[in-house]
Design a protein around this motif. Structure first.
Motif, mmCIF file in Angstrom:
data_model
loop_
_atom_site.group_PDB
_atom_site.id
_atom_site.type_symbol
_atom_site.label_atom_id
_atom_site.label_comp_id
_atom_site.label_asym_id
_atom_site.label_seq_id
_atom_site.Cartn_x
_atom_site.Cartn_y
_atom_site.Cartn_z
ATOM 1 N N ARG A 171 0.803 -1.215 0.120
ATOM 2 C CA ARG A 171 -0.068 -0.026 -0.047
ATOM 3 C C ARG A 171 0.882 1.339 -0.058
ATOM 4 N NH1 ARG A 171 -5.320 1.320 3.774
ATOM 5 N NH2 ARG A 171 -5.802 3.379 2.903
ATOM 6 N N ARG A 172 0.470 2.152 -0.885
ATOM 7 C CA ARG A 172 1.166 3.433 -0.775
ATOM 8 C C ARG A 172 0.254 4.657 -0.660
ATOM 9 N NH1 ARG A 172 2.851 3.660 -6.106
ATOM 10 N NH2 ARG A 172 4.028 5.772 -5.617
ATOM 11 N N PHE A 173 -1.098 4.560 -0.750
ATOM 12 C CA PHE A 173 -1.980 5.672 -0.837
ATOM 13 C C PHE A 173 -2.939 5.470 0.242
ATOM 14 C CE2 PHE A 173 -0.699 4.475 -5.061
ATOM 15 C CZ PHE A 173 0.011 5.565 -5.284
ATOM 16 N N CYS A 174 -3.423 6.754 0.690
ATOM 17 C CA CYS A 174 -4.409 6.617 2.016
ATOM 18 C C CYS A 174 -5.771 6.269 1.351
ATOM 19 C CB CYS A 174 -4.608 8.309 2.350
ATOM 20 S SG CYS A 174 -5.404 9.196 1.127
ATOM 21 N N SER A 175 -6.175 6.191 0.056
ATOM 22 C CA SER A 175 -7.443 5.808 -0.322
ATOM 23 C C SER A 175 -7.448 5.206 -1.795
ATOM 24 C CB SER A 175 -8.464 7.224 -0.219
ATOM 25 O OG SER A 175 -7.743 7.959 -1.267
ATOM 26 N N THR A 176 -8.564 4.599 -2.340
ATOM 27 C CA THR A 176 -8.662 4.090 -3.759
ATOM 28 C C THR A 176 -8.987 5.412 -4.398
ATOM 29 O OG1 THR A 176 -9.822 2.189 -2.916
ATOM 30 C CG2 THR A 176 -9.938 2.776 -5.191
#
Length: 199
Positions: A171-176
């Protein structure tokens, strides 16, 4: 051989709540949109929403919400340090949080009559209890070699934090939404470079 490490349910709850609090109460950007910390009743509502869980719906006072918001600022710095690969600074910050909250382990009776380990402050007030829990959750994540699963969003114009609960730890992002924003921008950039940009 890859070893899959995971959070136990209590630590996961503490870290997820920490993420919710940091993202709701920290100034900055969320996917290109400015974030202004809530105040007054909006602050109290944001804190209540961040800590809410099945069977736990609490309404903190404004003073309690403000006290927990102050501790949330320190927690955000832990995520930023871990994202930068600076575990030593993250550990120092968490140790400061543990000392400030006087986090104490305690076995509490759960709904099934068993016991689970929780962390409390020197009193069971809302803000002291949650501040101690946030500090302890971060300490257990870092001390349990799971600090690399905490980070800040890699999308441009976003500084929200996340916990990576995926099996492959990618995971690298806070949200889709942020992930899709980055993928769309990369696709458009490639299309421009090859001259096949959609019209």
């Amino acid at each position: 051989m890859t070893v899959y490490m995971q959070f136990n349910s209590h630590i996961e709850r503490l870290i997820t709540t920490t993420v919710n609090l940091v993202n709701a109460l920290s100034p900055g950007e969320d996917g290109g949109r400015p974030v202004t910390p809530p105040r007054g009743d909006a602050l109290r509502d944001a804190v209540a929403a961040a800590v809410r869980a099945d069977g736990y719906d609490v309404r903190p006072s404004l003073a309690e919400a403000r006290a927990l918001a102050a501790e949330t600022e320190r927690a955000r710095r832990v995520f930023v340090a871990l994202h930068a690969g600076d575990e030593a600074s993250a550990a120092r910050l968490v140790n400061q949080m543990l000392r400030a909250t006087d986090a104490r382990p305690q076995l509490d009776t759960d709904q099934n009559g068993g016991h689970s380990l929780h962390f409390h402050g020197p009193d069971d007030s809302f803000s002291r209890g949650w501040a101690a829990g946030l500090a302890a959750g971060l300490a257990m994540a870092i001390g349990g070699d799971l600090g690399s699963r905490l980070g800040t969003c890699a999308a441009p114009a976003c500084d929200r934090v996340y916990i990576d609960l995926s099996k492959n730890s990618h995971r690298r992002f806070c949200s889709t939404r942020c992930q899709n924003r980055v993928k769309t921008a990369a696709y458009r950039n490639r299309a421009r470079q090859t001259g096949s940009a959609p019209r």
